[in-house]
Design a protein around this motif. Sequence first.
Motif, mmCIF file in Angstrom:
data_model
loop_
_atom_site.group_PDB
_atom_site.id
_atom_site.type_symbol
_atom_site.label_atom_id
_atom_site.label_comp_id
_atom_site.label_asym_id
_atom_site.label_seq_id
_atom_site.Cartn_x
_atom_site.Cartn_y
_atom_site.Cartn_z
ATOM 1 N N TRP A 17 1.267 -0.965 -0.306
ATOM 2 C CA TRP A 17 -0.366 -0.451 0.015
ATOM 3 C C TRP A 17 0.618 1.330 0.138
ATOM 4 O O TRP A 17 1.798 1.521 0.602
ATOM 5 C CB TRP A 17 -0.984 -0.320 1.428
ATOM 6 C CG TRP A 17 -1.647 -1.004 1.060
ATOM 7 C CD1 TRP A 17 -1.967 -2.122 0.346
ATOM 8 C CD2 TRP A 17 -1.996 -1.479 2.681
ATOM 9 N NE1 TRP A 17 -3.368 -2.980 1.267
ATOM 10 C CE2 TRP A 17 -2.816 -2.772 2.070
ATOM 11 C CE3 TRP A 17 -2.664 -0.868 3.928
ATOM 12 C CZ2 TRP A 17 -4.559 -3.658 3.116
ATOM 13 C CZ3 TRP A 17 -3.188 -1.279 5.230
ATOM 14 C CH2 TRP A 17 -4.080 -2.147 4.878
ATOM 15 N N ILE A 18 0.677 1.731 -1.128
ATOM 16 C CA ILE A 18 1.585 3.166 -1.073
ATOM 17 C C ILE A 18 0.316 4.260 -0.626
ATOM 18 O O ILE A 18 -0.605 4.675 -1.717
ATOM 19 C CB ILE A 18 1.838 3.651 -2.199
ATOM 20 C CG1 ILE A 18 2.785 2.427 -3.141
ATOM 21 C CG2 ILE A 18 3.443 5.140 -2.363
ATOM 22 C CD1 ILE A 18 3.578 2.299 -3.984
ATOM 23 N N GLY A 76 -3.220 11.587 0.906
ATOM 24 C CA GLY A 76 -3.346 9.861 0.347
ATOM 25 C C GLY A 76 -3.934 8.367 1.578
ATOM 26 O O GLY A 76 -3.473 7.452 1.929
ATOM 27 N N ILE A 77 -2.877 9.349 2.534
ATOM 28 C CA ILE A 77 -2.873 7.287 3.571
ATOM 29 C C ILE A 77 -4.734 7.386 4.100
ATOM 30 O O ILE A 77 -4.594 6.381 4.348
ATOM 31 C CB ILE A 77 -2.415 8.112 4.978
ATOM 32 C CG1 ILE A 77 -2.100 7.077 5.876
ATOM 33 C CG2 ILE A 77 -3.070 8.981 5.886
ATOM 34 C CD1 ILE A 77 -1.375 6.011 5.178
ATOM 35 N N THR A 78 -5.776 8.111 3.833
ATOM 36 C CA THR A 78 -7.002 8.457 5.353
ATOM 37 C C THR A 78 -8.148 7.176 4.316
ATOM 38 O O THR A 78 -8.297 6.246 5.027
ATOM 39 C CB THR A 78 -8.582 9.181 4.431
ATOM 40 O OG1 THR A 78 -7.868 9.220 3.253
ATOM 41 C CG2 THR A 78 -7.675 10.541 5.369
ATOM 42 N N SER A 88 4.168 7.533 2.528
ATOM 43 C CA SER A 88 5.258 8.764 2.502
ATOM 44 C C SER A 88 4.373 10.180 3.637
ATOM 45 O O SER A 88 3.203 10.945 3.204
ATOM 46 C CB SER A 88 5.326 9.114 0.788
ATOM 47 O OG SER A 88 6.122 10.740 0.369
ATOM 48 N N VAL A 89 5.393 11.100 4.286
ATOM 49 C CA VAL A 89 5.072 12.164 4.828
ATOM 50 C C VAL A 89 6.447 13.802 4.665
ATOM 51 O O VAL A 89 7.209 12.998 4.010
ATOM 52 C CB VAL A 89 5.273 11.777 6.236
ATOM 53 C CG1 VAL A 89 4.200 10.696 6.526
ATOM 54 C CG2 VAL A 89 6.054 11.497 6.795
ATOM 55 N N ARG A 90 5.564 14.460 5.019
ATOM 56 C CA ARG A 90 6.381 15.988 4.101
ATOM 57 C C ARG A 90 7.545 16.422 5.936
ATOM 58 O O ARG A 90 8.633 16.863 5.585
ATOM 59 C CB ARG A 90 6.514 16.861 4.027
ATOM 60 C CG ARG A 90 5.497 16.265 2.719
ATOM 61 C CD ARG A 90 5.884 18.065 1.962
ATOM 62 N NE ARG A 90 5.806 17.802 0.255
ATOM 63 C CZ ARG A 90 4.202 18.606 0.396
ATOM 64 N NH1 ARG A 90 3.806 19.026 0.861
ATOM 65 N NH2 ARG A 90 3.732 17.816 -1.364
ATOM 66 N N ASN A 105 10.251 9.990 5.165
ATOM 67 C CA ASN A 105 10.142 11.590 5.031
ATOM 68 C C ASN A 105 10.554 11.842 3.744
ATOM 69 O O ASN A 105 11.781 12.179 3.490
ATOM 70 C CB ASN A 105 10.294 11.486 6.286
ATOM 71 C CG ASN A 105 10.833 13.399 6.369
ATOM 72 O OD1 ASN A 105 10.295 13.959 5.681
ATOM 73 N ND2 ASN A 105 10.918 13.808 8.122
ATOM 74 N N SER A 106 9.309 12.265 2.740
ATOM 75 C CA SER A 106 10.404 12.926 1.527
ATOM 76 C C SER A 106 10.357 14.327 2.165
ATOM 77 O O SER A 106 11.650 14.496 1.533
ATOM 78 C CB SER A 106 8.818 12.942 0.593
ATOM 79 O OG SER A 106 8.234 13.826 1.091
#
Length: 434
Positions: free
Chosen positions: A298-299, A304-306, A329-331, A358-359
């Motif tokens: 899962w990406i 888009g995590i919801t 993917s988080v900031r 962590n992008s």
Amino acid sequence: MRLPGLVLIVIVLLVPSFWFFKLAGQYPAVALFSQYLGAAALIAMGMAQILAARLPGSEMVFGGLDRIYLLHKWLAVFAMVCLGLHDVIDAEIDGLGRETLLMDIAEDVGEIALYGLLILVFVTLTTFIPYIYWRWSHQFIGVFFALGVFHYLFIQKPFHIADPLSLYILFFCVAGILSYLYMVLIYRRIPGPARYRVSETIAYEGATEIVLTPLNKAIRHRAGQFAFFGFDQPELAEIHPFTISGAPSDSGELRICVKALGRYTRALTKQIKPEMPVRVFGAFGRFRLPQVKDQQIWIGAGIGITPFMAWVRSFDAAHPGHRVHLYYSVRSDGNVPFVNELRALADGDPNFQLTVHNSGRQGRLTATDILRDHEPHMATAYVSFCGPEALANQMRSELVKAGLKPSRFLNEEFEIRSSIGLLKIAQWLLKRIR
Ligand SMILES: Cc1cc2nc3c(=O)[nH]c(=O)nc-3n(C[C@H](O)[C@H](O)[C@H](O)COP(=O)(O)OP(=O)(O)OC[C@H]3O[C@@H](n4cnc5c(N)ncnc54)[C@H](O)[C@@H]3O)c2cc1C
């Protein structure tokens, strides 16, 4: 998009050609072809309006609402191409009788409808025009469609208005106009079959999770679906789609997590408070947890995590034999939604692996990151993705190159309005000209 829906659309559009074909012996073929194009355009526009009305059962035939909106867009593009050709290929047939004033008016009205529709569809496809102006302009599409129907009703035709061919075309015209009126005049004004109140809000960095408790009937939903929400506040009354990030429960409680991205979501995350009444329309969508024992990847990028939160929160009920690796993917490393909950789950469940990427620090999440862990399972894996379209396209193409079956890349679109690549076409043309 589901195959039965696509096949149905193709059949619906081809059926009139059977009647036009029968007329071919009596009238010039080119004019008949042009008339067929006009009819196909009306049917396609009628279908597009019917699809936009979110009728019960339409997701079963055509796929989730996000796919239905894609189909709606392509039907509109198809209709515009047909209309353009209908305009340039002479549809007039000599010897059908004397022209009346009403026929002349219908001719002019047809031109107005054509240009009105072309402008409005162009505005839709140029996605840089802000949503609020686009939505305002899009309301008039039904008016120009109705003008097109007027043109059809009164223009000279080689068949009678009560012939089966004409009744077939009229069916889609009437159904399209009724669907349009329903959406513009009724849908947004009905108090909403389901009314909720805000019972709790949880603030994260850049996003707010909102818990809603039903006041009357709760909506029925499955993990991964979304609904449309309208909050009873002057600035928040617009209806926006959000994924239900909680598992379906007997209490009917709903959870959504809203990221402050634009005008509405910024106002919502600022003004939301307990006891605020909410109207809920739904649920929609077919982004479901694959019921398979194979490795699942899962990406979830950003908000888009919801849908994945809804999936993990309903794990036991939905899928006891899962084997999942979630890439989130988080900031930043700050108070990011759901990270702690997901880490606790991963610690206690050997079948659930979590990688928080962590992008901001590590750069953009790429297919290489996924392949480093899962290259050997690519032929049998299922990949579910929710995040920006550009990232989805890149992931899909690279993972497919590495052996993933294209049908096993599932993608949820968070965008109802999408372009057809006009910008790319313009850039390509400019490059060629230079
Ligand atoms: C199926 C689906 C599920 C979603 N789930 C979530 C979620 O769980 N959490 C979350 O934070 N966001 C979610 N979104 C996105 C959310 O709906 C938009 O971010 C929000 O509507 C943007 O409104 P805005 O005025 O703040 O932003 P704007 O800056 O006006 O718009 C940002 C983008 O949102 C789209 N948008 C704007 N208004 C609407 C509207 N009324 N209806 C549909 N699209 C609109 C625009 O096309 C634009 O691309 C989802 C969207 C879809 C389609």
